[in-house]
Design a protein around this motif. Structure first.
Motif, mmCIF file in Angstrom:
data_model
loop_
_atom_site.group_PDB
_atom_site.id
_atom_site.type_symbol
_atom_site.label_atom_id
_atom_site.label_comp_id
_atom_site.label_asym_id
_atom_site.label_seq_id
_atom_site.Cartn_x
_atom_site.Cartn_y
_atom_site.Cartn_z
ATOM 1 N N GLU A 200 0.813 -1.218 0.000
ATOM 2 C CA GLU A 200 0.000 0.000 0.000
ATOM 3 C C GLU A 200 0.849 1.271 0.000
ATOM 4 O OE1 GLU A 200 -3.635 2.067 2.583
ATOM 5 O OE2 GLU A 200 -2.924 0.045 3.060
ATOM 6 N N GLY A 201 1.953 1.261 0.726
ATOM 7 C CA GLY A 201 2.783 2.455 0.798
ATOM 8 C C GLY A 201 3.685 2.655 -0.403
ATOM 9 N N GLY A 202 3.747 1.651 -1.295
ATOM 10 C CA GLY A 202 4.585 1.749 -2.486
ATOM 11 C C GLY A 202 5.549 0.595 -2.602
ATOM 12 N N GLN A 211 5.508 -8.162 4.716
ATOM 13 C CA GLN A 211 4.786 -6.898 4.769
ATOM 14 C C GLN A 211 5.513 -5.753 4.078
ATOM 15 O OE1 GLN A 211 1.640 -6.846 6.003
ATOM 16 N NE2 GLN A 211 1.977 -9.049 6.229
ATOM 17 N N THR A 212 6.834 -5.867 3.918
ATOM 18 C CA THR A 212 7.616 -4.758 3.376
ATOM 19 C C THR A 212 8.029 -5.018 1.929
ATOM 20 O OG1 THR A 212 9.656 -5.741 4.249
ATOM 21 C CG2 THR A 212 8.521 -4.121 5.634
ATOM 22 N N GLY A 238 3.491 5.922 -5.355
ATOM 23 C CA GLY A 238 4.036 5.173 -4.233
ATOM 24 C C GLY A 238 5.309 4.433 -4.600
ATOM 25 N N CYS A 239 5.334 3.847 -5.791
ATOM 26 C CA CYS A 239 6.529 3.116 -6.232
ATOM 27 C C CYS A 239 7.701 4.074 -6.434
ATOM 28 C CB CYS A 239 6.238 2.359 -7.523
ATOM 29 S SG CYS A 239 5.186 0.914 -7.301
ATOM 30 N N GLU A 241 8.206 6.887 -4.892
ATOM 31 C CA GLU A 241 8.688 7.293 -3.567
ATOM 32 C C GLU A 241 9.530 6.189 -2.931
ATOM 33 O OE1 GLU A 241 6.981 9.011 0.723
ATOM 34 O OE2 GLU A 241 5.589 8.435 -0.877
ATOM 35 N N PHE A 242 9.090 4.947 -3.085
ATOM 36 C CA PHE A 242 9.849 3.823 -2.534
ATOM 37 C C PHE A 242 11.249 3.772 -3.146
ATOM 38 C CE2 PHE A 242 11.289 -0.589 -3.150
ATOM 39 C CZ PHE A 242 11.442 -0.970 -1.824
ATOM 40 N N ASN A 245 13.433 6.727 -1.966
ATOM 41 C CA ASN A 245 13.829 6.613 -0.559
ATOM 42 C C ASN A 245 14.933 5.579 -0.334
ATOM 43 O OD1 ASN A 245 11.987 8.555 0.222
ATOM 44 N ND2 ASN A 245 10.419 7.091 0.861
#
Length: 279
Positions: A200-202, A211-212, A238-239, A241-242, A245
Motif C-alpha cells: 500500500e505504501g509503495g 509486509q515490506t 508510491g513506487c 517514492e519507494f 527513498n
C-alpha cells in the motif's frame, strides 16, 4: 520470443535501465558511475558483496555499464570474459551470466544450440525450482540460442498448461507473466496475481507473507507490468517514492532494511525507475 522483430528480453532490460539512468540528474548519474567503477576488480570482473570477482554480479555490472554508456568498463569486462570458461562457474546461473555477457561484449561469440544451453541445468540445476529453470533457460535461448523456434513452440504448450503451486515469489510470478506475453498467451489473470504483491505504501514485496517491499520485487514487477501494458498511473507515486527513498550515495539498496550497496539492487532500482519513466 520467436518473432524476427522481437528484441531479446535481456536487451529490453538494458534499455529500461538506461531510461532509469537518464531520468536522474547529473550528480546522481556521476555517483552511480563512480559506484559501478569501484565495483570492478582488476581482472575486469565485477565484484559481489564480499568484494570477490563474481560472474553473477558481473552480469549486472555489464548491463548497468551498457545503460550508462561506460565503454571503458565494458572493455575491461570483455578482457575477463574472453578467457573465462563455463568450467569456472559453480552453478547454471553463473553459466547463464557468462553466456549473456559474451552475447553483449564478445563480437566473435557464436550463438549456442538449445541443447548446449539446457545441458548445465540438467547437470547442476536440480536444486532450482522448475519454473525458475524455465525462465532462465528461456532468457538465455532468447538472447543467444539458434534454431530456437522449436523450443518456443513446446514452451508455449508447457506454459499454457503450467500452474505453479505453493507460495511462489513475486519475481517468479513476474517472469511467468512476461513469458506468457512473449509467447502470445493471455496475461490478464496473471497480471492480477502480480498486483497482489503490491504494498500500500509503495513498491512490491517478495511473498504474500511479507509486509515490506523490496527493490528486486519492485523492479521486476514494474518492468513486467509496463511490458504487458498495465496502466501504472495508480501505483506510480508510491513506487516512485519507494525507489527514491532507497537511493544511497550512488547505489540503490534493497529497501527491506539492509543498507549494503551492491550492483544487483542498483540494477533493479534503475529498472524500476526506467519502467516508471517509460509508462
Amino acid at each position: 520470443m520467436s518473432s524476427n522483430k522481437h528484441t531479446p528480453v535481456s536487451r529490453q532490460l538494458v534499455e529500461t535501465v538506461r531510461a532509469g539512468f537518464q531520468l536522474l540528474d547529473r550528480l546522481a548519474q556521476n555517483e552511480i558511475t563512480a559506484f559501478i567503477t569501484g565495483r570492478q576488480a582488476g581482472n575486469g570482473a565485477f565484484m559481489d558483496r564480499a568484494g570477490r570477482p563474481d560472474l553473477y554480479y558481473s552480469l549486472f555490472g555489464c548491463w548497468i555499464s551498457m545503460a550508462a554508456e561506460q565503454t571503458e568498463l565494458q572493455t575491461s569486462l570483455k578482457g575477463f570474459i574472453t578467457t573465462a570458461t563455463s568450467a569456472e562457474s559453480t552453478s547454471p546461473v553463473e553459466e547463464l551470466a557468462l553466456l549473456l555477457i559474451k552475447t553483449e561484449l564478445d563480437g566473435d561469440f557464436k550463438k549456442q544450440s538449445v541443447l548446449s544451453i539446457i545441458k548445465p541445468f540438467l547437470k547442476k540445476g536440480r536444486m532450482i525450482e522448475l519454473s525458475y529453470q524455465f525462465f532462465l533457460i528461456s532468457l538465455a535461448i532468447d538472447a543467444c540460442g539458434k534454431n530456437k523456434g522449436f523450443f518456443f513452440f513446446f514452451a508455449r504448450i508447457w506454459l499454457s498448461l503450467y500452474r505453479p503451486g505453493g507460495n511462489i515469489p513475486c519475481s517468479l510470478s513476474a517472469a511467468l507473466v512476461y513469458a506468457r506475453k512473449i509467447l502470445g498467451l493471455n496475461t490478464y489473470n496473471w497480471q492480477k496475481r502480480l498486483l497482489d504483491f503490491s504494498v500500500e505504501g509503495g513498491g512490491f514485496r517478495a511473498f504474500d507473507s511479507v509486509q515490506t517491499a523490496d527493490m528486486l520485487s519492485t523492479g521486476v514487477a514494474l518492468f513486467v507490468l509496463k511490458g504487458t501494458e498495465y496502466d501504472l498511473r495508480v501505483i506510480k507515486p508510491g513506487c516512485l517514492e519507494f525507489v527514491q527513498n532507497n537511493y544511497l550515495e550512488g547505489a540503490f539498496i534493497s529497501g527491506d532494511g539492509d543498507l549494503t550497496k551492491d550492483l544487483e539492487y542498483t540494477f533493479y532500482g534503475l529498472l524500476a525507475l526506467g519502467s516508471l519513466a517509460q509508462d
